[in-house]
Design a protein around this motif. Structure first.
Motif, short mmCIF file in Angstrom:
data_model
loop_
_atom_site.label_atom_id
_atom_site.label_comp_id
_atom_site.label_asym_id
_atom_site.label_seq_id
_atom_site.Cartn_x
_atom_site.Cartn_y
_atom_site.Cartn_z
N GLY A 186 0.81 -1.21 0.00
CA GLY A 186 0.00 0.00 0.00
C GLY A 186 0.84 1.27 0.00
O GLY A 186 0.50 2.24 -0.66
N ILE A 187 1.96 1.26 0.74
CA ILE A 187 2.84 2.43 0.76
C ILE A 187 3.47 2.64 -0.61
O ILE A 187 3.53 3.76 -1.13
CB ILE A 187 3.91 2.29 1.87
CG1 ILE A 187 3.24 2.38 3.24
CG2 ILE A 187 4.98 3.36 1.74
CD1 ILE A 187 4.14 2.01 4.39
N VAL A 188 3.94 1.55 -1.22
CA VAL A 188 4.49 1.64 -2.58
C VAL A 188 3.40 2.11 -3.55
O VAL A 188 3.65 2.94 -4.42
CB VAL A 188 5.08 0.28 -3.02
CG1 VAL A 188 5.40 0.26 -4.49
CG2 VAL A 188 6.32 -0.05 -2.20
N GLY A 189 2.19 1.59 -3.36
CA GLY A 189 1.07 2.02 -4.20
C GLY A 189 0.74 3.48 -4.03
O GLY A 189 0.39 4.16 -5.00
N ALA A 190 0.87 4.00 -2.81
CA ALA A 190 0.62 5.43 -2.58
C ALA A 190 1.64 6.27 -3.33
O ALA A 190 1.30 7.31 -3.91
CB ALA A 190 0.67 5.74 -1.10
N PHE A 191 2.89 5.82 -3.35
CA PHE A 191 3.90 6.56 -4.10
C PHE A 191 3.69 6.43 -5.61
O PHE A 191 3.82 7.41 -6.34
CB PHE A 191 5.31 6.10 -3.72
CG PHE A 191 5.83 6.77 -2.50
CD1 PHE A 191 6.22 8.10 -2.53
CD2 PHE A 191 5.92 6.09 -1.31
CE1 PHE A 191 6.68 8.73 -1.40
CE2 PHE A 191 6.38 6.71 -0.16
CZ PHE A 191 6.77 8.03 -0.21
N ILE A 192 3.37 5.23 -6.08
CA ILE A 192 3.11 5.05 -7.51
C ILE A 192 1.90 5.88 -7.93
O ILE A 192 1.95 6.61 -8.92
CB ILE A 192 2.88 3.56 -7.85
CG1 ILE A 192 4.18 2.76 -7.69
CG2 ILE A 192 2.33 3.40 -9.27
CD1 ILE A 192 3.98 1.26 -7.83
N GLY A 193 0.81 5.78 -7.19
CA GLY A 193 -0.40 6.54 -7.52
C GLY A 193 -0.19 8.03 -7.44
O GLY A 193 -0.63 8.79 -8.31
N GLY A 194 0.49 8.49 -6.39
CA GLY A 194 0.75 9.92 -6.24
C GLY A 194 1.63 10.47 -7.34
O GLY A 194 1.40 11.56 -7.86
N THR A 195 2.65 9.70 -7.71
CA THR A 195 3.55 10.13 -8.78
C THR A 195 2.83 10.17 -10.12
O THR A 195 2.98 11.13 -10.89
CB THR A 195 4.77 9.20 -8.85
OG1 THR A 195 5.43 9.22 -7.58
CG2 THR A 195 5.74 9.63 -9.92
N LEU A 196 2.03 9.14 -10.42
CA LEU A 196 1.28 9.13 -11.68
C LEU A 196 0.24 10.24 -11.72
O LEU A 196 0.04 10.88 -12.76
CB LEU A 196 0.61 7.77 -11.89
CG LEU A 196 1.53 6.61 -12.24
CD1 LEU A 196 0.74 5.32 -12.32
CD2 LEU A 196 2.25 6.87 -13.55
N PHE A 197 -0.41 10.49 -10.58
CA PHE A 197 -1.41 11.56 -10.53
C PHE A 197 -0.76 12.92 -10.75
O PHE A 197 -1.29 13.76 -11.49
CB PHE A 197 -2.14 11.53 -9.18
CG PHE A 197 -3.23 12.54 -9.06
CD1 PHE A 197 -4.41 12.39 -9.78
CD2 PHE A 197 -3.09 13.63 -8.23
CE1 PHE A 197 -5.42 13.32 -9.68
CE2 PHE A 197 -4.10 14.57 -8.12
CZ PHE A 197 -5.28 14.41 -8.84
N THR A 198 0.41 13.15 -10.16
CA THR A 198 1.13 14.40 -10.36
C THR A 198 1.59 14.52 -11.81
O THR A 198 1.53 15.61 -12.39
CB THR A 198 2.33 14.49 -9.41
OG1 THR A 198 1.86 14.37 -8.07
CG2 THR A 198 3.08 15.79 -9.57
#
Length: 90
Positions: free
Chosen positions: A36-48
């Motif tokens: 989930g933490i890795v997913g938060a970084f992946i999702g946040g980076t893709l969203f940005t």
């Protein structure tokens, strides 16, 4: 965002992503949290990247849209982990 919030967001996003993604992923609570933490970084980076057009390492926040972005990122992380495990078995 502090480490406690990352852990809470990671656990929440990892559990939701594992329940959405089909099949058996295995792993315990720690692996779900890391996913989930890795997913938060992946999702946040893709969203940005989509929103601003710049590539920055950012994390999703602990809010409803942040959890949605983190879950999408965690689903991507589950998929990539499955591809990596399949290729390492050969």
């Amino acid at each position: 965002m502090n480490i406690i919030t990352w852990i809470i967001l990671g656990l929440l996003a990892g559990v939701i992503a594992k329940s959405i993604y089909p099949g058996y992923q295995g792993g315990g609570m720690i692996s779900t949290m890391i996913l989930g933490i890795v997913g938060a970084f992946i999702g946040g980076t893709l969203f940005t990247l989509i929103r601003t057009g710049t590539l920055q390492l950012t994390s999703a926040s602990l809010s409803i849209p942040g959890v949605v972005v983190a879950v999408i990122g965690a689903i991507i992380a589950i998929y990539l982990w499955g591809l990596w495990q399949r290729s390492s078995r050969v």
